[in-house]
Design an enzyme around this catalytic site. Structure first.
Site, PDB file in Angstrom:
ATOM      1  N   ASN A   1      52.702  48.809  92.611  1.00  0.00           N
ATOM      2  CA  ASN A   1      52.871  47.745  91.623  1.00  0.00           C
ATOM      3  C   ASN A   1      54.057  46.875  92.090  1.00  0.00           C
ATOM      4  O   ASN A   1      53.970  45.648  92.186  1.00  0.00           O
ATOM      5  CB  ASN A   1      53.139  48.403  90.268  1.00  0.00           C
ATOM      6  CG  ASN A   1      53.250  47.433  89.100  1.00  0.00           C
ATOM      7  OD1 ASN A   1      52.885  47.766  87.991  1.00  0.00           O
ATOM      8  ND2 ASN A   1      53.762  46.240  89.290  1.00  0.00           N
TER       9      ASN A   1
ATOM     10  N   ARG B   1      51.928  54.044  90.633  1.00  0.00           N
ATOM     11  CA  ARG B   1      51.056  52.954  90.194  1.00  0.00           C
ATOM     12  C   ARG B   1      50.819  51.901  91.275  1.00  0.00           C
ATOM     13  O   ARG B   1      51.750  51.469  91.937  1.00  0.00           O
ATOM     14  CB  ARG B   1      51.721  52.282  88.988  1.00  0.00           C
ATOM     15  CG  ARG B   1      50.819  51.400  88.195  1.00  0.00           C
ATOM     16  CD  ARG B   1      51.589  50.584  87.199  1.00  0.00           C
ATOM     17  NE  ARG B   1      52.392  51.381  86.284  1.00  0.00           N
ATOM     18  CZ  ARG B   1      53.376  50.864  85.541  1.00  0.00           C
ATOM     19  NH1 ARG B   1      53.662  49.578  85.597  1.00  0.00           N
ATOM     20  NH2 ARG B   1      54.079  51.640  84.744  1.00  0.00           N
ATOM     21  N   SER B   2      49.558  51.526  91.414  1.00  0.00           N
ATOM     22  CA  SER B   2      49.222  50.452  92.352  1.00  0.00           C
ATOM     23  C   SER B   2      48.932  49.173  91.564  1.00  0.00           C
ATOM     24  O   SER B   2      49.338  49.048  90.389  1.00  0.00           O
ATOM     25  CB  SER B   2      48.019  50.867  93.203  1.00  0.00           C
ATOM     26  OG  SER B   2      47.807  49.955  94.252  1.00  0.00           O
TER      27      SER B   2
ATOM     28  N   GLN C   1      67.602  20.403  79.380  1.00  0.00           N
ATOM     29  CA  GLN C   1      66.354  19.902  79.965  1.00  0.00           C
ATOM     30  C   GLN C   1      66.063  18.584  79.257  1.00  0.00           C
ATOM     31  O   GLN C   1      66.408  18.431  78.079  1.00  0.00           O
ATOM     32  CB  GLN C   1      65.193  20.869  79.715  1.00  0.00           C
ATOM     33  CG  GLN C   1      65.361  22.221  80.393  1.00  0.00           C
ATOM     34  CD  GLN C   1      64.211  23.181  80.097  1.00  0.00           C
ATOM     35  OE1 GLN C   1      63.180  22.804  79.538  1.00  0.00           O
ATOM     36  NE2 GLN C   1      64.397  24.440  80.449  1.00  0.00           N
TER      37      GLN C   1
ATOM     38  N   ASP D   1      48.249  43.252  82.357  1.00  0.00           N
ATOM     39  CA  ASP D   1      49.021  43.884  81.284  1.00  0.00           C
ATOM     40  C   ASP D   1      49.658  42.799  80.424  1.00  0.00           C
ATOM     41  O   ASP D   1      50.496  42.087  80.918  1.00  0.00           O
ATOM     42  CB  ASP D   1      50.085  44.831  81.854  1.00  0.00           C
ATOM     43  CG  ASP D   1      50.882  44.215  83.004  1.00  0.00           C
ATOM     44  OD1 ASP D   1      50.278  43.765  83.980  1.00  0.00           O
ATOM     45  OD2 ASP D   1      52.116  44.177  82.895  1.00  0.00           O
TER      46      ASP D   1
ATOM     47  N   ARG E   1      48.460  48.491  83.152  1.00  0.00           N
ATOM     48  CA  ARG E   1      49.500  47.922  84.018  1.00  0.00           C
ATOM     49  C   ARG E   1      49.078  47.953  85.478  1.00  0.00           C
ATOM     50  O   ARG E   1      49.370  47.036  86.239  1.00  0.00           O
ATOM     51  CB  ARG E   1      50.838  48.637  83.793  1.00  0.00           C
ATOM     52  CG  ARG E   1      51.373  48.338  82.424  1.00  0.00           C
ATOM     53  CD  ARG E   1      52.590  49.098  81.981  1.00  0.00           C
ATOM     54  NE  ARG E   1      52.654  48.989  80.528  1.00  0.00           N
ATOM     55  CZ  ARG E   1      53.045  47.896  79.862  1.00  0.00           C
ATOM     56  NH1 ARG E   1      53.445  46.834  80.527  1.00  0.00           N
ATOM     57  NH2 ARG E   1      53.023  47.861  78.540  1.00  0.00           N
TER      58      ARG E   1
ATOM     59  N   GLU F   1      54.826  31.301  84.514  1.00  0.00           N
ATOM     60  CA  GLU F   1      53.982  32.426  84.920  1.00  0.00           C
ATOM     61  C   GLU F   1      52.542  32.305  84.432  1.00  0.00           C
ATOM     62  O   GLU F   1      51.595  32.667  85.108  1.00  0.00           O
ATOM     63  CB  GLU F   1      54.617  33.699  84.327  1.00  0.00           C
ATOM     64  CG  GLU F   1      53.879  34.980  84.576  1.00  0.00           C
ATOM     65  CD  GLU F   1      54.464  36.153  83.775  1.00  0.00           C
ATOM     66  OE1 GLU F   1      54.875  35.938  82.616  1.00  0.00           O
ATOM     67  OE2 GLU F   1      54.505  37.268  84.298  1.00  0.00           O
TER      68      GLU F   1
ATOM     69  N   GLY G   1      46.987  45.045  86.574  1.00  0.00           N
ATOM     70  CA  GLY G   1      47.650  43.738  86.667  1.00  0.00           C
ATOM     71  C   GLY G   1      47.463  42.924  85.406  1.00  0.00           C
ATOM     72  O   GLY G   1      48.191  41.979  85.169  1.00  0.00           O
TER      73      GLY G   1
HETATM   74  O1  LIG Z   1      57.530  44.427  82.382  1.00  0.00           O
HETATM   75  C1  LIG Z   1      56.226  44.279  81.975  1.00  0.00           C
HETATM   76  C2  LIG Z   1      55.288  44.272  83.128  1.00  0.00           C
HETATM   77  O2  LIG Z   1      55.724  43.246  84.047  1.00  0.00           O
HETATM   78  C3  LIG Z   1      54.926  43.123  85.176  1.00  0.00           C
HETATM   79  O3  LIG Z   1      53.661  42.581  84.861  1.00  0.00           O
HETATM   80  C4  LIG Z   1      53.534  41.225  84.834  1.00  0.00           C
HETATM   81  O4  LIG Z   1      54.219  40.609  85.914  1.00  0.00           O
HETATM   82  C5  LIG Z   1      53.782  40.981  87.228  1.00  0.00           C
HETATM   83  C6  LIG Z   1      54.575  40.175  88.196  1.00  0.00           C
HETATM   84  O5  LIG Z   1      54.258  38.826  88.086  1.00  0.00           O
HETATM   85  C7  LIG Z   1      52.282  40.787  87.414  1.00  0.00           C
HETATM   86  O6  LIG Z   1      51.897  41.392  88.613  1.00  0.00           O
HETATM   87  C8  LIG Z   1      51.506  41.405  86.266  1.00  0.00           C
HETATM   88  O7  LIG Z   1      50.158  41.056  86.401  1.00  0.00           O
HETATM   89  C9  LIG Z   1      52.062  40.852  84.974  1.00  0.00           C
HETATM   90  O8  LIG Z   1      51.312  41.312  83.873  1.00  0.00           O
HETATM   91  C10 LIG Z   1      54.714  44.452  85.892  1.00  0.00           C
HETATM   92  O9  LIG Z   1      53.792  44.328  86.915  1.00  0.00           O
HETATM   93  C11 LIG Z   1      54.230  45.525  84.956  1.00  0.00           C
HETATM   94  O10 LIG Z   1      54.112  46.735  85.617  1.00  0.00           O
HETATM   95  C12 LIG Z   1      55.220  45.626  83.827  1.00  0.00           C
HETATM   96  O11 LIG Z   1      54.825  46.637  82.975  1.00  0.00           O
END
Ligand SMILES: OC[C@H]1O[C@H](O[C@H]2O[C@H](CO)[C@@H](O)[C@H](O)[C@H]2O)[C@H](O)[C@@H](O)[C@@H]1O
Length: 838
Positions: free
Chosen positions: A370, A379-380, A144, A500, A495, A702, A498
């Site tokens: 999810n 899980r939702s 990069q 998490d 989780r 992200e 969202g």
């Molecule tokens: O593997 C860890 C966690 O990863 C996801 O969570 C994160 O990424 C998701 C996708 O972008 C997002 O929806 C979430 O808000 C983020 O914190 C996953 O959704 C989790 O279940 C998982 O434990």
């Protein structure tokens, strides 16, 4: 599949480019990589050898840039000649122009090109220039080119107009990194030699980022699941088993998919595709835990296509957009956020398909998951279906089956509302509010291996087991640890939220009626009531497949209006703190507010659950606590508390900021007439994303550390930052950040867009605007005084007000927000206001 990358992304029909573009010099310098390097670049890369032979002799040592010569002239000459001779039947007007007419080729030695009026283009040997560029500029060897590299920050490139003979310096991190990106893309498309528009290197960064999102990132994040790609998409980077293999679980209600995948598996035994029926009750905790021994994808919506040649029913997966490059599955709330950006970019086709996937999930799995992996079955995620469907409907309402689309989405949302959010254990009958309480047993298998080490190690020691032995024993109930059960109950809840992970929720989440969830449910209640009334004659019949036991088979708006009013009142009573000017999560066990200051307070405004007075107080009191350099921070530093070795930071806490929080806050503020604040927050966020994009090789990640001014994408919390680890060029960005960018650009005004294009901080922009206003006011005052002297009247204030009136539409919107109070009212429903469209 037209993507050069891993065969995963699918490129569906896009509305973004007319298909009639001519392949010639007229090629848009900003065309998508697929078009620029894929379809259309061929004819531009070559010229007749006879014209090339007119090029001047080799560069002399007196060349203006003797120290750098990426390729000796004779080598450049001969390699280019080879290409040119080989393709001599092809014709490139650009090069003809260079050698025959237009630009007169000098008989002198190689030199730097003077800037003419014509747009500059470079003739580039891809591989060689790539190697030279990296050797020279990528001093930290991460493939990069960023502000952290200490190269000379300049490279001379041969211009196309001179057949590569005259050279022009490409300078600075931004242009050099764009060059790296373009060369990387050209190479991926198999290009050996290209004619590259300078406009692609010095493009306004806001335009560039928005363009990449539209033309490149969305297509590269698009997937579908069917026989054509199941081998790749079923792969799960999180798979923890010894023998990862493609596996798909099909619900009992979709026998045609089962037959289809069985056939695919039989036809391609080398794939080792494992096709399994899912149990009738796929939400059972033990069952879902046992599936962890054989994790797999969960089938989602498909469309029937032409039968196979031997008369078998054939299917194709509907497309969807994944959160980031590493994902292959459909996520819940990411899809909603992405929808907001996709709609701006004219990709309602993808949004419509995602709503249809969600309807499929609710029907067959009982909820929006999810994500569609077996380990997410219980899980939702935060529910946004009604808002998503209404926005999509707004874009497709001219289509004959659009009302049916809306009806189905509404039926699904109603089922999800009753059976997921208003049932045990999520619904708390005492408070009348809902909580994130998914089912599940044991340690969430998809999390990073290290995440629970500090929690589980003491238990492993206590039981005299290795870490893995203990996890296994615990998951299967061979050891009993009620405290751990509580810990993981809350962890699963975090989780599902969202968010998490975050100290707002850790070790308490399942007891919390959060502002976020209850605001969303309030919005769902309002949306359902309003939609039944407006579109379905105030009476919606619920067919058996969508019916939830114990509820009516006819839905009318009044029930939903009542539910919404009830929830709003409870939220006001249990969550609102007048003195702090914020909504707080409510602990349903302790029966008290948590007091954690979180950006989710604005969700009450997004949903319309706050009164105008409460909204005003939030702007006065909550916003200053949460507004920082790059927009809105997830929570206050004070609420998060100290972090250190024994209390690591959490990615959904201070100092991190996430796209969904920004998007919802902007929309909230606009909804209540605070357009100035919405624009300021959007500006801050877009500025921060643009700055990282410019300084760090086009990075889009992200999440961001919104307090960091230099490298906000460097986030070390938990699993790091998705989207930052790429070689040469970022090809996907990150779904909801992509969305926030193009959505946010709809909120800022034209002046702001220009300032953002020049990567101007908010503070500088504000000072400039104030200075310009003051200058303008002084000018007006002067003119008014002159005028007054001549007519003997003084109306200075009127003049100031008039001349301060903006002229563009965006300015008028901003102006109204600043000066007029007439727009500060509550709005409900799509189509009513700008907020509704946003
Ligand atoms: O593997 C860890 C966690 O990863 C996801 O969570 C994160 O990424 C998701 C996708 O972008 C997002 O929806 C979430 O808000 C983020 O914190 C996953 O959704 C989790 O279940 C998982 O434990």
């Amino acid at each position: 599949m037209s993507s050069p990358k891993a065969g995963l992304p699918i490129h569906t029909t896009t509305t973004s480019k007319p298909s009639t573009r001519r392949v010639s010099l007229e090629l848009d310098p900003y065309a998508s990589p697929a078009e620029y390097y894929g379809k259309s670049h061929g004819p531009r890369k070559v010229a007749k050898s006879r014209t090339y032979s007119a090029v001047s002799p080799p560069a002399s040592p007196r060349s203006p840039h003797p120290p750098y010569d990426p390729q000796p002239y004779n080598k450049r000459h001969s390699s280019a000649s080879r290409v040119l001779t080989k393709h001599s039947e092809q014709h490139d007007p650009a090069l003809d122009q260079a050698h025959v007419g237009g630009y007169k080729v000098s008989g002198r030695r190689s030199s730097h090109d003077a800037q003419g009026n014509a747009p500059r283009r470079f003739l580039i040997n891809v591989e060689q220039t790539l190697m030279d560029l990296l050797a020279r500029e990528d001093t930290d060897h991460n493939i990069q080119i960023t502000i952290e590299d200490s190269g000379p920050k300049t490279i001379p490139l041969g211009t196309a107009a001179s057949g590569g003979y005259r050279r022009f310096d490409v300078r600075g991190t931004y242009m050099l990194s764009n060059l790296l990106q373009e060369l990387t893309l050209a190479k991926k498309y198999g290009r050996k030699q290209i004619v590259l528009d300078e406009a692609r290197l010095n493009e306004n960064p806001v335009n560039r980022m928005a363009r990449l999102i539209k033309d490149q990132f969305w297509p590269n994040l698009t997937r579908r699941i069917d026989g054509s790609n199941i081998f790749q998409v079923a792969k799960d980077p999180k798979d923890w088993t010894k023998d990862p293999r493609p596996r798909i679980y099909v619900p009992r209600g979709a026998p045609e998919q089962y037959e289809y995948y069985k056939r695919v598996a039989a036809e391609h035994p080398d794939m080792r595709l494992d096709v399994q029926w899912l149990a009738e009750d796929p939400g059972n905790d033990e069952y879902v835990r046992d599936l962890n021994a054989a994790p797999g994808l969960l089938a989602i919506e498909m469309e029937r296509i032409e039968d196979t040649h031997d008369g078998k029913p054939n299917f194709r997966g509907l497309p969807f957009v994944v959160p980031g490059g590493r994902f292959n599955e459909l996520y819940g709330w990411d899809s909603y956020m992405e929808t907001l950006g996709l709609l701006v970019n004219g990709r309602e086709d993808l949004c419509e398909a995602m709503v249809r996937h969600f309807c499929f999930c609710i029907r067959h799995y009982g909820k929006i998951l999810n994500a569609n992996r077996s380990y997410y079955l219980c899980r939702s995620q935060p529910p946004f279906l009604t808002d998503m469907a209404l926005r999509v409907y707004d874009h497709i309402k001219h289509k004959p089956d659009s009302l049916e689309f809306l009806r189905r989405a509404l039926l699904a949302a109603i089922k999800d509302y009753y059976s997921t959010w208003m049932s045990h254990p999520r619904y708390d009958p005492v408070s009348g509010l809902s909580r994130y309480v998914p089912g599940g047993l044991g340690v969430p298998p998809e999390t990073e291996a290290t995440h629970f080490v500090h929690i589980l190690t003491p238990y492993a020691k206590k039981h005299n087991m290795t870490f893995n032995e203990f996890v296994d024993a615990y998951n299967y109930g061979h050891v009993f640890e009620p405290d751990l059960d509580q810990y993981f109950l809350h962890d699963r809840s975090v989780r599902e939220s969202g968010h998490d992970t975050s100290y707002r929720l850790e070790k308490v989440s399942a007891h919390l009626a959060t502002v976020d969830l209850n605001s969303l449910l309030y919005k769902i209640e309002c949306d359902i009531g309003r939609t039944i009334r407006a579109f379905f004659g105030d009476s919606l019949t619920i067919p058996p497949e969508w019916h939830v036991k114990g509820h009516s088979t006819i839905e009318t708006s009044s029930n939903w209006d009542r539910r919404a009013t009830k929830r709003r009142k409870i939220m006001e009573k249990l969550m609102w703190d007048e003195e702090k000017g914020m909504f707080f999560d409510y602990n349903t066990v302790k029966k008290e507010q948590t007091g954690y200051e979180s950006a989710t307070t604005f969700w009450a405004m997004w949903a319309g659950a706050a009164t105008p007075k409460q909204a005003n107080m939030m702007v006065q009191k909550a916003l200053p606590k949460l507004e920082v350099h790059g927009g809105l921070v997830s929570g206050s530093e004070e609420s998060r508390g100290p972090v250190g070795i024994n209390r690591p930071n959490r990615q959904w806490d201070y100092p991190f900021g996430w796209a969904p929080q920004q998007i919802l806050a902007w929309t909230s503020l606009i909804r209540y007439g605070f357009e100035e604040e919405a624009q300021r927050l959007a500006y801050r966020w877009i500025y921060m994303c643009t700055k990282a994009f410019v300084d760090f090789n086009g990075v889009v990640v992200e999440k961001y550390d919104v307090t960091r001014q230099i490298d906000p994408h460097k986030v070390t919390a938990e699993y790091g930052n998705q989207g930052s680890d790429f070689k040469g060029v970022a090809t996907e960005g990150f779904g909801w950040v992509n969305a926030s960018y193009v959505y946010g650009l709809q909120i800022v005004n034209a002046h702001m867009k220009r300032a953002l294009g020049a990567v101007t901080t908010w503070d500088t922009f504000k000072k400039m605007t104030e200075a310009a206003d003051a200058e303008e006011a002084a000018d007006v005052l002067k003119k008014a005084n002159e005028h007054d002297k001549s007519v003997g009247k003084v109306h200075v204030a009127e003049h100031v007000r008039y001349t301060a009136l903006p002229h563009s539409h965006e300015d008028q919107v901003a102006h109204k927000a600043m000066h007029g109070s007439e727009e500060r009212k509550e709005h409900h429903g799509p189509g009513e206001t700008k907020a509704a469209h946003l």
